[in-house]
Design an enzyme around this catalytic site. Structure first.
Site, short mmCIF file in Angstrom:
data_model
loop_
_atom_site.label_atom_id
_atom_site.label_comp_id
_atom_site.label_asym_id
_atom_site.label_seq_id
_atom_site.Cartn_x
_atom_site.Cartn_y
_atom_site.Cartn_z
N HIS A 22 62.47 -46.42 -17.06
CA HIS A 22 60.86 -46.59 -17.32
C HIS A 22 60.37 -45.30 -17.93
O HIS A 22 59.93 -44.54 -17.07
CB HIS A 22 60.35 -47.04 -16.04
N HIS A 75 57.80 -43.74 -21.55
CA HIS A 75 56.88 -44.08 -22.71
C HIS A 75 57.24 -42.88 -23.82
O HIS A 75 56.96 -41.67 -23.41
CB HIS A 75 55.76 -44.06 -22.33
N HIS A 88 57.55 -49.70 -11.15
CA HIS A 88 56.64 -49.07 -10.46
C HIS A 88 56.13 -49.64 -9.34
O HIS A 88 55.03 -49.99 -9.05
CB HIS A 88 55.56 -48.25 -11.19
N ASP A 142 58.36 -43.52 -15.14
CA ASP A 142 57.11 -43.88 -15.87
C ASP A 142 56.63 -42.83 -16.74
O ASP A 142 55.34 -42.75 -16.44
CB ASP A 142 56.17 -44.65 -14.91
N HIS A 190 50.25 -37.89 -22.32
CA HIS A 190 48.81 -37.91 -23.03
C HIS A 190 48.38 -36.83 -23.36
O HIS A 190 48.86 -35.72 -23.10
CB HIS A 190 47.87 -38.56 -21.95
N PHE A 237 45.24 -43.35 -18.14
CA PHE A 237 46.19 -43.64 -16.96
C PHE A 237 47.51 -42.92 -17.37
O PHE A 237 48.04 -43.27 -18.42
CB PHE A 237 46.45 -45.10 -16.56
N GLY A 238 48.15 -42.14 -16.45
CA GLY A 238 49.80 -41.68 -16.73
C GLY A 238 50.01 -40.30 -16.26
O GLY A 238 49.02 -39.39 -16.38
#
Lengths: 338, 442
Positions: free
Chosen positions: B60, B62, B232, B314, B318, B332-333
């Site tokens: 997971h 991004h 998650h 995850d 950003h 979020f993140g």
């Protein structure tokens, strides 16, 4: 009382009769950071400010040469006018920065706006914002003093201080008094700041609200925060019994639209402060309201305008308390604060 | 060619824990053991005192490409993954455009073949445009090489759509990865619903928002027999639901992130850092939100008991502008690749997890979730040489300006960790090495 002369360098001169030697705060973010001594210091300073406000010529040059910006991201008439009057009475330059209509509309970020204000030579930024925590971000970003004039649902420390000051002026003490705060606790920055301030001053706070307008983990919040005398009594009649102070909060009409209340009618039946309920309190009970009031929703007209209501005194005291805070924080150099 | 000598060879899923050598030839593991033979001309890493394990597999992350290259790219993201010891990463499809067609899968694979330093396995969307209305052309996506389907960032809100997606996915034997969030409960929420949200005047995200979707999807997985993977997991209630389902034979797997195993809701206030001054620290804003110690205890127990199969980062990079703003507006993140291992090792040193469990949850178990247990997350002879070398005791401090990832958004900045990845080998090539690691050429 006398005001000492202002020096040619326009630095802040001490007001006689005020001992601010122990004051160490550069910002006013919330009352959790203030000690009982700090709050008493604010009261004493506010007394002197009240005397200035009672004069024919309501103007002293104490903050001459200081620039204070009212940075308001949320519509506000009362708090903003109160700060503006406080700053002007002390001789400061006041800039209104209505962020709702200016830079926000152009998409300028909060952080950039803060840096612009700092570059303009601002000494104090009074910030009101619809989102919780913004004054804390401001305090990290710029060296100006930050006064929190209300952030989201989080805190409204100057309102809580003027509430405390109003009670103290009327009753002469705070320790041991029972206060009931009624209504939309969940979304109220006034309630949160008062919970801190009242706890610090040894008052007993009872919260009374429907469960949808209370805090989810209030017991843990109270225990983690070290607030020794805060409890919840959902039945308002029971809550008001023996109260020295009652404070209904403004009910935003959106709460009903959000589904937190079945109807305003039912809220009014259960939680309106009316004459009957007020009669259950102590004989000398006083009524406060942070304003603006919704007459005949959270408070009955007869109570709002009754002999026990100090709502108008709150407004006058608010100017004095804000003068006191402006005075105290502009005397603290950054680096002195704890 | 490459030889790693003197290390402790550790592959818990395959019962390997022995001192010895590991010989890599033509990108594959040629031999493993003591006294194995290899050409004296082979470059050599002396791994004395170090552990040699299969490279980590992240289910997971991004990588943000295409569409959000200012946050991360396949190049920068995979370089950060290598620093973190990950040799294979599965990238989520919430890009712009989202990965809902074969052409985008192929584009990502092409970009990865040109720019990635670790293996990149794309995940395809469950629904077209991630809109939650119509299921994607899953057969086409499967043929293009996606390893799973997910609308991560959102749940599939409509139960009927999710039911159809599960039924349809059974033809391809690929898992559906669900981000569990009932938006009608989280709407506007910022952090966990609890005393910290109460204190800070923030709208809370209740555990129930996650658990409702977990429960719904478990019921649908039981109904359809589809492979479901819960992304998650963050609450005790979710762990209990998954445990119950597994006991009843529901084909479900689950993952947990390093931050949900190590941080609690109080972190958003960041009181310890900076003289006790309260903060609204957006670096700790993440979905699901950081929860409570009780949830952490349940997650750790879930890992040990096999309720939770994998640890996944995850990794959600950003830009500073997306984080340095009002907390309610902040993204979020957490940028997780480079802190995952170090933060998890804190659990090991605290006696909360053993090394075998930790490494298997980072290697063979996530590989099995996507049906790749034979060729990923293993030191089996003949497998591609995806290997990590780490030091259990090496202490280091997180310094985010030095992150390789474009995303500097971490709640671990300034933390001291004990345990560090020292070298990452992907398909036989050393793609990351710590300054202390020397490769001796004959």
């Amino acid at each position: 009382m006398t005001i000492s002369a202002v020096g040619s360098d326009a630095s802040v001169q001490p007001l006689s009769g005020v001992s601010s030697g122990v004051w160490q705060h550069h910002h006013v973010l919330d009352l959790d950071e203030f000690s009982r001594g700090d709050i008493e210091n604010i009261f004493k300073t506010s007394n002197i400010m009240r005397q200035i406000l009672d004069r024919d010529v309501k103007r002293v040059p104490t903050l001459r040469g200081k620039t204070i910006v009212n940075l308001f991201y949320e519509p506000s008439t009362r708090t903003r006018a109160s700060f503006e009057l406080a700053a002007k009475t002390l001789g400061a330059e006041v800039l209104g920065f209505d962020a709702v209509r200016t830079s926000v509309a152009k998409g300028e970020s909060l952080v950039n706006t803060l840096h612009t204000l700092e570059a303009l030579g601002t000494d104090v930024i009074v910030v009101r914002h619809p989102q919780s925590g913004v004054p804390y971000i401001a305090a990290q970003e710029v060296n100006c003093s930050i006064i929190n004039a209300g952030d989201g649902c989080h805190a409204h420390p100057t309102q809580a201080l003027l509430d405390l000051y109003t009670i103290w002026r009327r009753i002469g003490k705070l320790e041991g008094l029972k206060v009931v705060i009624i209504g939309d606790i969940k979304h109220s920055r006034v309630a949160r700041s008062n919970m801190w301030g009242m706890s610090k001053m040894g008052m007993k706070v009872t919260l009374s609200a429907p469960s949808t307008l209370l805090l989810r983990d209030i017991d843990q919040f109270i225990s983690q925060s070290g607030m020794s005398h805060v409890d919840v009594v959902s039945n308002l009649d029971n809550a008001v019994e023996g109260a020295d102070v009652v404070m209904p909060l403004r009910l935003q009409l959106e709460r009903q639209e959000e589904g937190l209340l079945p109807s305003l009618r039912e809220f009014t039946l259960r939680y309106q402060l009316d004459g009957r309920r007020l009669s259950l309190a102590n004989r000398n009970v006083i009524v406060l309201h942070p304003g603006p009031i919704h007459e005949d929703i959270e408070i009955a007209s007869e109570v709002a305008h009754g002999s026990q209501s100090l709502i108008e005194q709150q407004v006058t005291n608010g100017v004095a308390v804000r003068m006191a805070l402006l005075y105290l924080i502009t005397r603290t150099k950054r680096g002195d604060q704890t | 060619m490459l030889v790693i000598t003197n290390g402790r060879i550790f592959d818990p899923c395959h019962g390997i824990d022995q001192p010895g050598e590991l010989f890599i030839k033509e990108g594959k593991i040629e031999s493993v053991g003591t006294g194995i033979s290899f050409p004296s001309s082979a470059p050599m890493i002396d791994a004395k005192g170090l552990i040699i394990s299969p490279g980590f597999v992240d289910l997971h992350c991004h990588l943000r490409e295409p569409g959000f290259e200012e946050e991360e790219t396949i190049a920068s993201g995979t370089q950060a993954a290598a620093v973190g010891g990950f040799t294979t990463v599965c990238c989520m499809p919430n890009t712009d455009p989202p990965v809902d067609s074969k052409s985008i899968v192929n584009w990502i694979k092409k970009r990865a073949s040109e720019n990635a330093v670790v293996n990149v396995l794309p995940i395809g969307c469950i629904t077209k445009g991630r809109k939650g209305k119509e299921i994607c052309d899953m057969a086409e996506l499967a043929e293009a090489g996606v390893v799973a389907f997910s609308d991560d960032g959102d749940s599939v809100p409509d139960s009927q759509v999710m039911c159809h997606a599960m039924d349809y996915s059974r033809d391809f034997d690929l898992p559906l990865i669900e981000h569990c969030e009932d938006k009608s409960l989280t709407n506007g929420g910022v952090i966990n619903e609890g005393w910290v949200a109460d204190r800070l005047g923030l709208k809370g995200i209740p555990a129930a928002a996650e658990e409702i979707i977990v429960a719904r999807d478990l019921a649908l997985a039981r109904l359809t027999g589809a492979k479901l993977h819960i992304a998650h997991v963050s609450t005790r209630g979710a762990v209990e639901l998954i445990q119950h389902a597994k006991r009843n034979g529901v084909p479900v797997t689950a993952e947990v992130t390093p931050h949900h195993l190590t941080l609690t809701q109080e972190r958003i206030m960041n009181m310890s850092n900076g003289g006790g001054q309260l903060k609204y620290d957006s670096d700790a804003k993440v979905y699901p939100p950081l929860r409570t110690q009780d949830d952490i205890d349940a997650l750790l127990e879930g890992l040990k008991e096999g309720v939770i199969d994998a640890i996944a980062t995850d990794h959600a990079p950003h830009t500073q502008a997306q984080k340095k703003c009002e907390l309610e507006l902040a993204a979020f993140g957490i940028s997780g690749f480079e802190t995952a291992f170090g933060s998890l090792m804190g659990l090991l040193h605290a006696g909360k997890i053993d090394l075998g469990t930790l490494i298997s949850k980072l290697t063979c178990e996530p590989a099995r979730v996507i049906g790749r247990g034979n060729d990923l997350g293993t030191l089996r002879v003949g497998a591609m040489a995806n290997i990590v070398i780490f030091d259990v005791d090496r202490e280091w401090q997180v310094d985010r300006p030095r992150f390789v990832s474009k995303g500097k958004n971490t709640p671990f900045d300034g933390c001291w960790f004990k345990g560090k990845v020292l070298a990452t080998i992907v398909n036989g090539e050393i793609l990351y090495q710590d300054d202390s690691v020397r490769v001796n050429h004959e």
